[in-house]
Design an enzyme around this catalytic site. Structure first.
Site, PDB file in Angstrom:
ATOM      1  N   ARG A 186      53.266  18.995  12.672  1.00  0.00           N
ATOM      2  CA  ARG A 186      51.966  18.422  12.374  1.00  0.00           C
ATOM      3  C   ARG A 186      51.745  17.293  13.382  1.00  0.00           C
ATOM      4  O   ARG A 186      52.702  16.693  13.881  1.00  0.00           O
ATOM      5  CB  ARG A 186      51.923  17.849  10.958  1.00  0.00           C
TER       6      ARG A 186
ATOM      7  N   LYS B  85      55.571  16.244   4.741  1.00  0.00           N
ATOM      8  CA  LYS B  85      54.778  15.898   3.564  1.00  0.00           C
ATOM      9  C   LYS B  85      55.672  15.763   2.340  1.00  0.00           C
ATOM     10  O   LYS B  85      56.604  16.532   2.160  1.00  0.00           O
ATOM     11  CB  LYS B  85      53.718  16.973   3.303  1.00  0.00           C
TER      12      LYS B  85
ATOM     13  N   HIS C 120      45.834  21.079  14.811  1.00  0.00           N
ATOM     14  CA  HIS C 120      46.474  21.806  13.710  1.00  0.00           C
ATOM     15  C   HIS C 120      46.542  23.301  14.004  1.00  0.00           C
ATOM     16  O   HIS C 120      47.445  23.994  13.539  1.00  0.00           O
ATOM     17  CB  HIS C 120      45.725  21.551  12.414  1.00  0.00           C
TER      18      HIS C 120
ATOM     19  N   ARG D  28      49.765  24.442  15.497  1.00  0.00           N
ATOM     20  CA  ARG D  28      50.828  24.684  14.511  1.00  0.00           C
ATOM     21  C   ARG D  28      50.662  26.059  13.869  1.00  0.00           C
ATOM     22  O   ARG D  28      51.638  26.789  13.687  1.00  0.00           O
ATOM     23  CB  ARG D  28      50.774  23.568  13.468  1.00  0.00           C
TER      24      ARG D  28
ATOM     25  N   HIS E 214      57.095  24.326   4.440  1.00  0.00           N
ATOM     26  CA  HIS E 214      56.269  24.725   3.302  1.00  0.00           C
ATOM     27  C   HIS E 214      57.126  24.876   2.052  1.00  0.00           C
ATOM     28  O   HIS E 214      58.220  25.444   2.102  1.00  0.00           O
ATOM     29  CB  HIS E 214      55.572  26.064   3.571  1.00  0.00           C
TER      30      HIS E 214
ATOM     31  N   TYR F 237      49.183  30.710   6.203  1.00  0.00           N
ATOM     32  CA  TYR F 237      49.252  29.943   7.431  1.00  0.00           C
ATOM     33  C   TYR F 237      49.404  30.845   8.650  1.00  0.00           C
ATOM     34  O   TYR F 237      48.887  30.563   9.724  1.00  0.00           O
ATOM     35  CB  TYR F 237      50.473  29.030   7.333  1.00  0.00           C
TER      36      TYR F 237
END
Length: 306
Positions: free
Chosen positions: A161, A184, A252, A255, A278, A287
């Protein structure tokens, strides 16, 4: 919070603390939860005309849930945002019902409105390479051009990211063969660093006029401070206009492209999930723009009973 009873306010605070401690949610997520559930509790207070204690929350009906959702939709809240708010309320109710010993069926059975999920749009392989080449042409100063190339190469070559790439410090240089990335929700993952990414960062560091210090940001702005993500967003916007690429060609998207191109080359979906950080395989599926046929192909090739 004035419309919310002290008992409900305390329960909400305890739930948020549990979410942060046990599930490792990021601070932004916790604050979004706080806002969504507070909004719900405030609505119920106004709807009934009096402060709602914990016992009153146990008696909320399906019709009251519909009234809350209708009020949100009437206020212009879209289906996606409404689904997020309902998810937060349901999570709070599961926790509250377990703690207080009541049946939360009316809340948990409420269905979220359907909405069309926006799938990410990765770049084609030649477009991703062209983006890196064109980014280099946007800056007047050589070290700035090298910096921008290094950042975009990390996004595409390692699936980072932009916040993760710009969160690297001088202590991470020279880049090793693998990086430990804190993503995250405080989730840590190990990411292999390909040689072109290591070389791009080494070139940037060699040209950068600011010294590399262990505690300082690895990527510097023109005045020596931490590089702002908007600088990379801006340089990619200029590059995509030059290349005739759509507005979806953002940092983004690099990615997304990393994941999609890995899968197309025969990468394992579960391994790609780990590389991206994830929590759910379904997130990785979306994704990487994987269709059902491709998933079955991966499944049939990898499953021990296939």
């Amino acid at each position: 919070m004035s419309l919310v009873s002290p008992a409900c306010r305390d329960a909400l605070q305890h739930w948020l603390q549990a979410q942060k401690a046990l599930d490792g949610h990021a601070e932004n997520t916790i604050e979004a939860y706080r806002g969504d559930v507070t909004e719900f509790l405030s609505f119920m207070t106004l709807h009934h005309g009096q402060s709602q204690g914990l016992k009153a929350l146990e008696r909320i009906s399906v019709s009251e849930m519909r009234a809350w959702m209708a009020q949100l939709r009437g206020g212009g809240v879209g289906a996606r945002s409404l689904a997020r708010k309902l998810s937060a309320v349901k999570s709070f109710y599961r926790w509250l019902a377990e703690r207080e010993g009541f049946e939360p069926t009316a809340v948990l059975s409420t269905r979220a409105p359907k909405f069309q999920k926006k799938l990410p749009r990765p770049l084609a392989e030649d477009a991703a390479r062209a983006m890196i080449d064109t980014v280099e042409m946007q800056a007047r100063e050589g070290w700035v051009a090298a910096r921008d190339v290094a950042v975009v190469t990390l996004l595409y070559g390692c699936g980072l990211r932009i916040s993760e790439a710009l969160g690297l410090t001088g202590s991470d240089a020279p880049l090793p063969a693998t990086l430990r990335i804190l993503g995250k929700g405080g989730k840590e993952r190990v990411v292999p660093v390909i040689a072109p990414a290591r070389d791009a960062v080494a070139t940037y560091l060699r040209l950068c006029p600011y010294p590399s210090e262990p505690a300082a940001p690895l990527f510097r702005g023109v005045r020596g401070g931490a590089l702002n993500p908007r600088a990379i967003q801006g340089v990619m916007a200029r590059a995509r206009m030059q290349l005739g690429l759509p507005s979806s060609a953002t940092p983004h998207a690099m990615r997304h492209s990393f994941a999609t191109h890995l899968l197309a080359a025969g990468g394992d979906l579960r391994a790609i999930q780990e590389l991206l950080g994830h929590a759910s395989l379904s997130t990785t599926q979306a994704y990487t723009a994987v269709d059902a046929a491709r998933l079955m192909e991966v499944y049939n090739r990898a499953h021990p009973k296939a």
